[in-house]
Design an enzyme around this catalytic site. Structure first.
Site, PDB file in Angstrom:
ATOM      1  N   TYR A 144       0.837  -1.201   0.000  1.00 48.21           N
ATOM      2  CA  TYR A 144       0.000   0.000   0.000  1.00 48.21           C
ATOM      3  C   TYR A 144       0.876   1.256   0.000  1.00 48.21           C
ATOM      4  O   TYR A 144       0.716   2.131  -0.855  1.00 48.21           O
ATOM      5  CB  TYR A 144      -0.898  -0.030   1.236  1.00 48.21           C
ATOM      6  CG  TYR A 144      -1.929   1.079   1.293  1.00 48.21           C
ATOM      7  CD1 TYR A 144      -3.034   1.088   0.446  1.00 48.21           C
ATOM      8  CD2 TYR A 144      -1.794   2.113   2.210  1.00 48.21           C
ATOM      9  CE1 TYR A 144      -3.975   2.094   0.519  1.00 48.21           C
ATOM     10  CE2 TYR A 144      -2.734   3.127   2.290  1.00 48.21           C
ATOM     11  CZ  TYR A 144      -3.836   3.116   1.443  1.00 48.21           C
ATOM     12  OH  TYR A 144      -4.769   4.125   1.523  1.00 48.21           O
ATOM     13  N   GLU A 146       4.143   1.822  -0.628  1.00 45.77           N
ATOM     14  CA  GLU A 146       5.011   2.063  -1.784  1.00 45.77           C
ATOM     15  C   GLU A 146       4.189   2.242  -3.062  1.00 45.77           C
ATOM     16  O   GLU A 146       4.582   2.989  -3.954  1.00 45.77           O
ATOM     17  CB  GLU A 146       6.031   0.934  -1.960  1.00 45.77           C
ATOM     18  CG  GLU A 146       6.988   0.770  -0.785  1.00 45.77           C
ATOM     19  CD  GLU A 146       8.009   1.926  -0.640  1.00 45.77           C
ATOM     20  OE1 GLU A 146       7.846   2.992  -1.269  1.00 45.77           O
ATOM     21  OE2 GLU A 146       8.973   1.750   0.124  1.00 45.77           O
ATOM     22  N   VAL A 187     -11.856   2.227  14.033  1.00 41.80           N
ATOM     23  CA  VAL A 187     -13.100   2.872  14.487  1.00 41.80           C
ATOM     24  C   VAL A 187     -14.283   1.922  14.287  1.00 41.80           C
ATOM     25  O   VAL A 187     -15.087   1.696  15.211  1.00 41.80           O
ATOM     26  CB  VAL A 187     -13.341   4.214  13.760  1.00 41.80           C
ATOM     27  CG1 VAL A 187     -14.694   4.796  14.139  1.00 41.80           C
ATOM     28  CG2 VAL A 187     -12.227   5.209  14.093  1.00 41.80           C
ATOM     29  N   ARG A 210      -3.509   7.996  16.626  1.00 41.51           N
ATOM     30  CA  ARG A 210      -4.018   8.345  15.299  1.00 41.51           C
ATOM     31  C   ARG A 210      -4.841   9.618  15.463  1.00 41.51           C
ATOM     32  O   ARG A 210      -5.281   9.941  16.573  1.00 41.51           O
ATOM     33  CB  ARG A 210      -4.918   7.242  14.712  1.00 41.51           C
ATOM     34  CG  ARG A 210      -4.235   5.917  14.407  1.00 41.51           C
ATOM     35  CD  ARG A 210      -3.245   6.014  13.259  1.00 41.51           C
ATOM     36  NE  ARG A 210      -2.694   4.701  12.911  1.00 41.51           N
ATOM     37  CZ  ARG A 210      -1.615   4.160  13.474  1.00 41.51           C
ATOM     38  NH1 ARG A 210      -0.971   4.797  14.438  1.00 41.51           N
ATOM     39  NH2 ARG A 210      -1.173   2.986  13.074  1.00 41.51           N
TER      40      ARG A 210
HETATM   41  N1  UDP Z   1      -6.165  -1.288  15.839  1.00 41.55           N
HETATM   42  C1  UDP Z   1      -6.562  -1.844  17.052  1.00 41.55           C
HETATM   43  N2  UDP Z   1      -7.628  -2.702  17.074  1.00 41.55           N
HETATM   44  C2  UDP Z   1      -8.322  -3.012  15.950  1.00 41.55           C
HETATM   45  C3  UDP Z   1      -7.929  -2.434  14.703  1.00 41.55           C
HETATM   46  C4  UDP Z   1      -6.841  -1.585  14.697  1.00 41.55           C
HETATM   47  O1  UDP Z   1      -5.969  -1.557  18.108  1.00 41.55           O
HETATM   48  O2  UDP Z   1      -9.279  -3.789  16.049  1.00 41.55           O
HETATM   49  C5  UDP Z   1      -5.041  -0.342  15.850  1.00 41.55           C
HETATM   50  C6  UDP Z   1      -3.989  -0.614  14.776  1.00 41.55           C
HETATM   51  O3  UDP Z   1      -3.037  -1.543  15.224  1.00 41.55           O
HETATM   52  C7  UDP Z   1      -3.415   0.767  14.580  1.00 41.55           C
HETATM   53  C8  UDP Z   1      -4.597   1.696  14.825  1.00 41.55           C
HETATM   54  O4  UDP Z   1      -5.545   0.941  15.563  1.00 41.55           O
HETATM   55  O5  UDP Z   1      -2.400   1.029  15.525  1.00 41.55           O
HETATM   56  C9  UDP Z   1      -5.252   2.176  13.543  1.00 41.55           C
HETATM   57  O6  UDP Z   1      -5.450   1.061  12.742  1.00 41.55           O
HETATM   58  P1  UDP Z   1      -6.276   1.080  11.388  1.00 41.55           P
HETATM   59  O7  UDP Z   1      -6.237  -0.279  10.814  1.00 41.55           O
HETATM   60  O8  UDP Z   1      -7.597   1.704  11.620  1.00 41.55           O
HETATM   61  O9  UDP Z   1      -5.503   2.103  10.438  1.00 41.55           O
HETATM   62  P2  UDP Z   1      -3.967   2.461  10.178  1.00 41.55           P
HETATM   63  O10 UDP Z   1      -3.852   3.868  10.644  1.00 41.55           O
HETATM   64  O11 UDP Z   1      -3.066   1.577  10.972  1.00 41.55           O
HETATM   65  O12 UDP Z   1      -3.792   2.274   8.726  1.00 41.55           O
END
Ligand code: UDP
Length: 314
Positions: A144, A146, A187, A210
């Site tokens: 994704y 790269e 989320v 985030r």
């Molecule tokens: N995450 C989490 N539980 C979940 C899904 C994601 O703790 O059920 C964490 C994930 O490891 C990351 C953050 O939430 O640190 C955001 O993850 P997401 O997949 O939404 O997007 P990213 O910003 O990582 O592309």
């Protein structure tokens, strides 16, 4: 009235963009292969004579006389883009080549939906557009990251070499109604788990951060970017600078849903960025004082209401 092509138009962000463009009186062609999206999101627009759906993969050439192209096509959730990583790279790279070629032929403006992932696991915080990033080129997120970085390079070089009118936005974490139930991002996962009374799955210690943007704010920023003068190409960060840890997010979701779900801790996936927060000074300056308006609490309430309905229909 403009004729606008939206690739990935049946996706979460794409469907909101199509809706806004239709409401503003434009003709919209939505091109999507429905890999990580569904027709449900665009069915309400099908009755509109200014809306057209084309089921096609963006890695294949497409031709239509259009004024503007928003290139959104690509799975964006780690769980989806890691299913078929080669396909993810092809979608970003060949999709960009096809849309830039189309823009060149029909003299259209073309906007690339790039991503905060171009910064990788950033060592500069918050991230400004000048920062080149810290990306692992061989890690599980590289297909994704790269792919999107290569797409940015293609956009910049089509602009320099062929004078194609380009715009690049870097989208930070975005959420809202119409995310898929199986989206897998944080989320939607937390809300669905809370509503079902299942454990809330925090990856790692939950201290990673985030900055979450409500989808309407993003769509407003995208449209303003498309309207900027041709000499402003970006890249420009589009995101909400208010930063939260995943633990804080889980607590807010539990409070707003009134759920009794327990928090559980699971292993952190490889190359998971520890922090992410956009510097949006450039967006404020260039996009007519654009800035996010929807606070996390308000956005979560709307998203929770959406998922309550979506789960009932299951
Ligand atoms: N995450 C989490 N539980 C979940 C899904 C994601 O703790 O059920 C964490 C994930 O490891 C990351 C953050 O939430 O640190 C955001 O993850 P997401 O997949 O939404 O997007 P990213 O910003 O990582 O592309």
């Amino acid at each position: 009235m403009k004729r606008v092509l939206v690739t990935g138009g049946a996706g979460f962000i794409g469907s909101h963009l199509c809706e806004r463009l239709l409401n503003e009186g434009n003709e919209v062609i939505c091109l999507d292969n429905l890999f990580s999206s569904s027709k449900d999101k665009i069915i309400p627009f099908m009755q509109n004579p200014r809306f057209e759906f084309v089921r096609q993969d963006v890695t294949f050439p497409y031709y239509a006389e259009v004024d503007e192209i928003y290139n959104l096509a690509c799975p964006a959730s780690p769980v989806h883009y890691q299913v078929n990583p080669i396909k993810t790279i092809k979608t970003s790279v060949m999709g960009a080549i096809n849309m830039l070629g189309l823009a060149k032929r029909v003299n259209a403006k073309v906007l690339q939906a790039s991503t905060s992932e171009v910064y990788g696991d950033p060592e500069v915080h918050p991230q400004t557009e000048e920062y080149w990033g810290h990306v692992n080129p061989i890690g599980i997120r590289s297909c994704y990251d790269e792919g999107k970085r290569c797409a940015e390079s293609l956009f910049v070089n089509y602009n320099l070499q062929n004078k194609v009118k380009i715009k690049i936005i870097r989208i930070f974490n975005t959420y809202g109604p119409r995310m898929e139930l199986n989206d897998g991002r944080v989320v939607s996962n937390f809300i669905i788990q809370a509503l079902k009374g299942e454990d809330i799955t925090i990856y790692g210690d939950g201290k990673q951060s985030r900055s979450f943007q409500y989808v309407d704010d993003l769509v407003g920023g995208m449209i303003r970017m498309m309207e900027t003068p041709n000499d402003f190409t970006g890249p420009v960060n589009i995101g909400n600078p208010i930063e939260f840890t995943m633990l804080e997010l889980a607590e807010q979701v539990l409070e707003l849903t009134g759920s009794k779900s327990k928090i559980v801790y699971l292993p952190l996936p490889q190359d998971n960025p520890t922090q992410r927060q956009p510097n949006i000074d450039l967006a404020r300056e260039k996009l007519n004082n654009w800035e996010p308006k929807v606070h996390l609490k308000e956005g979560l309430q709307k998203t929770i209401a959406y998922f309550e309905q979506a789960l009932k229909k299951q």
